[in-house]
Design a protein around this motif. Structure first.
Motif, PDB file in Angstrom:
ATOM      1  N   UNK A 379       0.813  -1.213   0.000  1.00 29.94           N
ATOM      2  CA  UNK A 379       0.000   0.000   0.000  1.00 29.94           C
ATOM      3  C   UNK A 379       0.848   1.265   0.000  1.00 29.94           C
ATOM      4  N   UNK A 380       2.130   1.146   0.332  1.00 30.59           N
ATOM      5  CA  UNK A 380       3.047   2.276   0.308  1.00 30.59           C
ATOM      6  C   UNK A 380       4.234   1.942  -0.579  1.00 30.59           C
ATOM      7  N   UNK A 381       4.811   2.928  -1.237  1.00 28.80           N
ATOM      8  CA  UNK A 381       6.001   2.668  -2.068  1.00 28.80           C
ATOM      9  C   UNK A 381       7.230   2.477  -1.195  1.00 28.80           C
ATOM     10  N   UNK A 382       8.232   1.823  -1.759  1.00 25.89           N
ATOM     11  CA  UNK A 382       9.482   1.596  -1.036  1.00 25.89           C
ATOM     12  C   UNK A 382      10.371   2.826  -1.175  1.00 25.89           C
ATOM     13  N   UNK A 383      10.739   3.429  -0.057  1.00 28.41           N
ATOM     14  CA  UNK A 383      11.738   4.492  -0.043  1.00 28.41           C
ATOM     15  C   UNK A 383      12.484   4.414   1.290  1.00 28.41           C
ATOM     16  N   UNK A 384      13.373   5.337   1.525  1.00 24.07           N
ATOM     17  CA  UNK A 384      14.188   5.276   2.742  1.00 24.07           C
ATOM     18  C   UNK A 384      13.312   5.274   3.991  1.00 24.07           C
ATOM     19  N   UNK A 385      12.316   6.141   4.035  1.00 22.23           N
ATOM     20  CA  UNK A 385      11.518   6.306   5.246  1.00 22.23           C
ATOM     21  C   UNK A 385      10.608   5.111   5.489  1.00 22.23           C
TER      22      UNK A 385
END
Length: 599
Positions: A379-385
């Motif tokens: 449901x959320x994209x992969x990024x650092x946070x």
């Protein structure tokens, strides 16, 4: 009805809206077929001439392999079956089947085509990267955290492989992923300098968090050893578990600590997670209700910790597998906070600082947990946070829990201080006269015993026993309140006329006082001190509007010249005082032993 309308309704005659209907159906079919055509034959990803990293999810398509048996040739034969991914954020959720990703690519430059494909997630069990050209396999790397680390082409923290690309040549990059956990697959293509820079930055970040965890572990363990306060031990368990989970989850442990030790790689995250949960049960239970060891809440929290440790032991001996352990951790993980929440809220409303800090820690924990769940479910994209959300939340938890330790330590210090104060108060009551604040008989006896142990002919100890002359008429005339005020004033005057660091004034009871003088060089010095005390009572006492005159009669003896026994010394001084009373009062008498024998 007109003729035109009748003809329009007759069967067998062509109507003017039928061609339009066929055109609409044809257009709809083309629109529905368009994504399939794009998925079957997507445009290649053209790599830039500079070193800018490229996110392959912009062109990637995927295909599921429920049999878990397909090889690269099987995937090449099914290129037309690859379809659009559910999202291009890099997370595919939790899947039991193997997933194939297809990335057509091409480089336009003649040199410098050594690109590195990197999957920035360390705990994918099996990752196979294939580079094919016109259906022919040109490169292959078998990666994943359950495969030998020493066989990786690039021994980094995450699965990575260098691609050798010829200019103006179309390639098919096929990536097979199979894992028992979350299928988080952030894939980038980059040149070596960028990857090195990014890897160093990530390792710096992981090093800071690992160093913080190490400091917290050392601090809490040493505090537990020195203070034997259980809360520090429980905090140490929690930090060790949380840090161990992060080391395995982000590949740092595989890279630096247990490379090619498959048993540790399989069990590290699950064992660390269960240890952290056991520590959470014990820490939160003790922080909230440690002062009530028999409370039902504390017993429930202790039972949760025991259950977690039993499951940890079962996992280590392979009675339960990794997938089951992951499910158990997902269920048990929130329980310590959920069980503690009602008590913490109730105590926080009453102003309890420990409960308030725990609530703040839980807000950070649940925020991180919700973010991680959304990432795992795609449901959320992969990024650092998002990728580091749980790690950042755990670090915030550890620091807030450290504040709980500080608050608990302050409470312990306050309790210890109160206990010492209460002890000193009780001791003061036991050895102090309640009216005058001077030592009482017991306090004087203790001080005299200590002084006699150091007495010698060159360091004499004088014991003066004295009784007020004319005190009874004061009581009879002015009452006991004035008599009590006079006794207090007498004590102050005696203290003002003795040496501050060597002499001690005490009240034996009634109007009897006693003075012990140490470090006297000669008997004459003892006689002079006694005369000074007599002289001090020649002045009347001023009590409010009254002027009252009382005198002293003093009897004394010297140690060790007259006696070296405390009780005998008191009897000698008492006999001397009695003799002085009989001979006219307001005098000083020494008893070297003869008076005691005569009496």
């Amino acid at each position: 009805m007109t003729t035109m309308h009748r003809n329009a309704l007759l069967p067998g005659r062509p109507t003017p809206w039928r061609p339009l209907l066929w055109l609409l159906v044809l257009a709809l079919w083309q629109v529905l077929a368009l994504p399939t055509a794009r998925a079957a034959d997507p445009s290649p990803l053209v790599l830039p001439a500079d070193a800018r990293p490229v996110n392959v999810w912009s062109v990637a398509t995927l295909l599921a392999d429920p049999s878990l048996q397909w090889g690269v040739q099987d995937a090449l034969e099914r290129l037309h079956d690859f379809a659009e991914p559910p999202s291009r954020g890099g997370s595919l959720g939790v899947r039991k089947e193997a997933i194939w990703l297809r990335v057509p690519l091409m480089s336009r430059v003649a040199s410098g085509n050594e690109w590195i494909v990197n999957i920035d997630f360390a705990v994918l069990n099996e990752v196979d990267i294939y580079l094919t050209q016109q259906g022919r396999l040109t490169q292959h790397a078998a990666l994943g955290n359950l495969r030998p680390y020493s066989e990786r082409p690039l021994r980094g923290r995450t699965p990575a492989m260098t691609l050798d690309l010829a200019a103006d040549t179309p390639y098919e990059l096929l990536i097979r992923v199979q894992t028992s956990g979350a299928m988080i697959v952030p894939i980038t293509l980059s040149k070596a300098p960028y990857l090195v820079h990014r890897s160093l930055r990530e390792q710096m970040f992981q090093g800071v968090l690992a160093g913080l965890a190490l400091c917290l572990v050392v601090y809490s363990f040493t505090q537990w050893v020195s203070q034997r306060e259980k809360l520090f031990l429980y905090y140490c368990m929690l930090v060790v578990g949380s840090a161990g989970f992060s080391l395995q989850f982000f590949g740092v442990g595989t890279q630096f600590l247990w490379s090619d030790r498959l048993w540790i790689e399989v069990h590290a995250a699950g064992a660390a997670g269960l240890l952290a949960i056991a520590g959470s049960f014990l820490f939160m239970g003790h922080a909230l209700m440690g002062h009530m060891p028999h409370s039902r809440f504390l017993r429930v929290m202790q039972a949760g910790a025991v259950l977690s440790l039993v499951l940890l032991a079962a996992f280590l001996v392979d009675l339960i597998n990794t997938r089951t352990t992951t499910a158990i951790i997902s269920v048990l993980g929130p329980l310590p906070s959920l069980i503690s929440l009602p008590i913490a809220v109730a105590r926080a409303r009453r102003g309890d600082s420990v409960s308030t800090t725990l609530l703040a820690a839980w807000v950070a924990y649940f925020t991180a947990a919700v973010t991680m769940v959304c990432l795992v479910q795609g449901l959320l994209p992969v990024n650092f946070w998002t990728l580091h959300s749980f790690q950042l939340g755990a670090a915030a938890d550890m620091l807030l829990f450290l504040r709980v330790l500080g608050q608990r330590s302050a409470a312990l210090r306050h309790a210890a201080s109160e206990a010492l104060r209460e002890r000193d108060t009780m001791r003061s009551l036991a050895y102090t006269d309640s009216l005058t604040g001077l030592c009482n008989r017991r306090g004087m006896q203790m001080a005299l015993q200590s002084a006699l142990a150091q007495a010698s002919p060159q360091r004499l100890v004088a014991l003066y026993l004295m009784d007020l002359d004319g005190f009874k008429p004061v009581n009879d005339t002015y009452g006991h309140d004035v008599g009590d005020d006079l006794l207090v004033a007498v004590g102050h005057r005696l203290e003002a006329n003795v040496r501050q660091h060597t002499d001690l004034v005490a009240r034996l009871g009634g109007d009897e006082f006693i003075v012990m003088a140490r470090e006297l060089a000669t008997p004459e010095q003892a006689q002079e001190l006694g005369r000074a005390l007599l002289h001090a009572f020649e002045k009347p006492f001023r009590l409010s509007h009254l002027s009252i005159q009382v005198g002293l009669t003093i009897g004394y003896a010297l140690a060790p010249l007259d006696s070296d026994d405390a009780q005998h010394l008191v009897r000698l001084a008492d006999a001397a005082m009695y003799t002085g009373k009989e001979s006219g009062k307001h005098c000083i008498r020494r008893n070297p032993g003869e008076l005691a024998l005569a009496s």
